[in-house]
Design a protein around this motif. Structure first.
Motif, PDB file in Angstrom:
ATOM      1  N   GLU A  89       0.840  -1.197   0.000  1.00  0.00           N
ATOM      2  CA  GLU A  89       0.000   0.000   0.000  1.00  0.00           C
ATOM      3  C   GLU A  89       0.876   1.249   0.000  1.00  0.00           C
ATOM      4  O   GLU A  89       2.023   1.208   0.445  1.00  0.00           O
ATOM      5  CB  GLU A  89      -0.910   0.001   1.238  1.00  0.00           C
ATOM      6  N   PRO A  90       0.355   2.392  -0.502  1.00  0.00           N
ATOM      7  CA  PRO A  90       1.138   3.634  -0.485  1.00  0.00           C
ATOM      8  C   PRO A  90       1.574   3.988   0.931  1.00  0.00           C
ATOM      9  O   PRO A  90       0.777   3.952   1.870  1.00  0.00           O
ATOM     10  CB  PRO A  90       0.159   4.675  -1.030  1.00  0.00           C
ATOM     11  N   GLY A  91       2.864   4.279   1.084  1.00  0.00           N
ATOM     12  CA  GLY A  91       3.421   4.624   2.388  1.00  0.00           C
ATOM     13  C   GLY A  91       3.847   3.430   3.215  1.00  0.00           C
ATOM     14  O   GLY A  91       4.504   3.587   4.236  1.00  0.00           O
ATOM     15  N   GLU A  92       3.496   2.219   2.793  1.00  0.00           N
ATOM     16  CA  GLU A  92       3.856   1.005   3.529  1.00  0.00           C
ATOM     17  C   GLU A  92       5.285   0.608   3.195  1.00  0.00           C
ATOM     18  O   GLU A  92       5.756   0.799   2.082  1.00  0.00           O
ATOM     19  CB  GLU A  92       2.906  -0.138   3.132  1.00  0.00           C
ATOM     20  N   LYS A  93       5.990   0.056   4.195  1.00  0.00           N
ATOM     21  CA  LYS A  93       7.363  -0.411   3.982  1.00  0.00           C
ATOM     22  C   LYS A  93       7.443  -1.905   4.257  1.00  0.00           C
ATOM     23  O   LYS A  93       6.760  -2.423   5.119  1.00  0.00           O
ATOM     24  CB  LYS A  93       8.336   0.342   4.895  1.00  0.00           C
ATOM     25  N   ILE A  94       8.307  -2.578   3.491  1.00  0.00           N
ATOM     26  CA  ILE A  94       8.522  -4.020   3.641  1.00  0.00           C
ATOM     27  C   ILE A  94       9.637  -4.223   4.658  1.00  0.00           C
ATOM     28  O   ILE A  94      10.677  -3.570   4.584  1.00  0.00           O
ATOM     29  CB  ILE A  94       8.962  -4.652   2.310  1.00  0.00           C
ATOM     30  N   THR A  95       9.441  -5.157   5.588  1.00  0.00           N
ATOM     31  CA  THR A  95      10.503  -5.562   6.503  1.00  0.00           C
ATOM     32  C   THR A  95      11.121  -6.834   5.932  1.00  0.00           C
ATOM     33  O   THR A  95      10.412  -7.803   5.650  1.00  0.00           O
ATOM     34  CB  THR A  95       9.940  -5.833   7.915  1.00  0.00           C
ATOM     35  N   ILE A  96      12.440  -6.810   5.764  1.00  0.00           N
ATOM     36  CA  ILE A  96      13.123  -7.926   5.113  1.00  0.00           C
ATOM     37  C   ILE A  96      13.793  -8.809   6.146  1.00  0.00           C
ATOM     38  O   ILE A  96      14.506  -8.331   7.029  1.00  0.00           O
ATOM     39  CB  ILE A  96      14.152  -7.398   4.098  1.00  0.00           C
TER      40      ILE A  96
END
Length: 164
Positions: A89-96
């Protein structure tokens, strides 16, 4: 090795700007304002995107924004993005996680987006410099090929990130 799959739609915020330039119809330098209307022309291989600007006398000027490749209609777009891809989603960040491989499918692009800047905006804890180094080392590939960090993203591009 576990593969996490994501899909991403890139949408650039449009803001009306103004440009001073010679109006061929008025015969003088005047202020052209962006109408935020976009026009597309195609020549078979490429699609050209233009912004339409208007002067106070309602004369128009088209500013070239982007050139991108056409997409063949013989391929079913639904087959390109499996349903198991999780939407970012816009503004969402993925945690790797360090044991994963990340695959990101670009579903839509409205504007100019660089590979390194887009990943820096959507990956938690990674700086743009880190991402640039990973691209140069071959740990981040675009469409399964080595690329430059400044590469512009297009619809149906696939970004593969090897975290290991």
């Amino acid at each position: 090795m576990q593969i996490q799959q994501y899909s991403l739609v890139l949408q650039q915020q449009r803001k009306a700007d103004s440009v001073k330039k010679q109006c061929k119809m008025c015969g003088k330098v005047t202020l052209f304002t962006d109408t935020t209307i976009r026009r597309h022309n195609a020549n078979g291989k490429n699609i050209y995107q233009f912004a339409i600007y208007k002067c106070p006398e309602n004369h128009s000027w088209n500013k070239k924004l982007d050139i991108y490749k056409t997409f063949s209609d013989h391929v079913d777009p639904a087959s390109l993005v499996p349903t198991e891809f999780k939407a970012i989603e816009p503004g969402e960040k993925i945690t790797i996680n360090p044991i994963e491989t990340i695959e990101i499918k670009i579903l839509g692009v409205a504007g100019n987006f660089r590979l390194d800047c887009t990943l820096a905006d959507h990956i938690e804890g990674w700086s743009r410099t880190e991402i640039t180094n990973k691209i140069k080392a071959g740990n981040i590939r675009l469409n399964n090929c080595l690329t430059k960090p400044s590469k512009k993203l297009s619809v149906h591009d696939k970004i593969l990130i090897d975290v290991n």
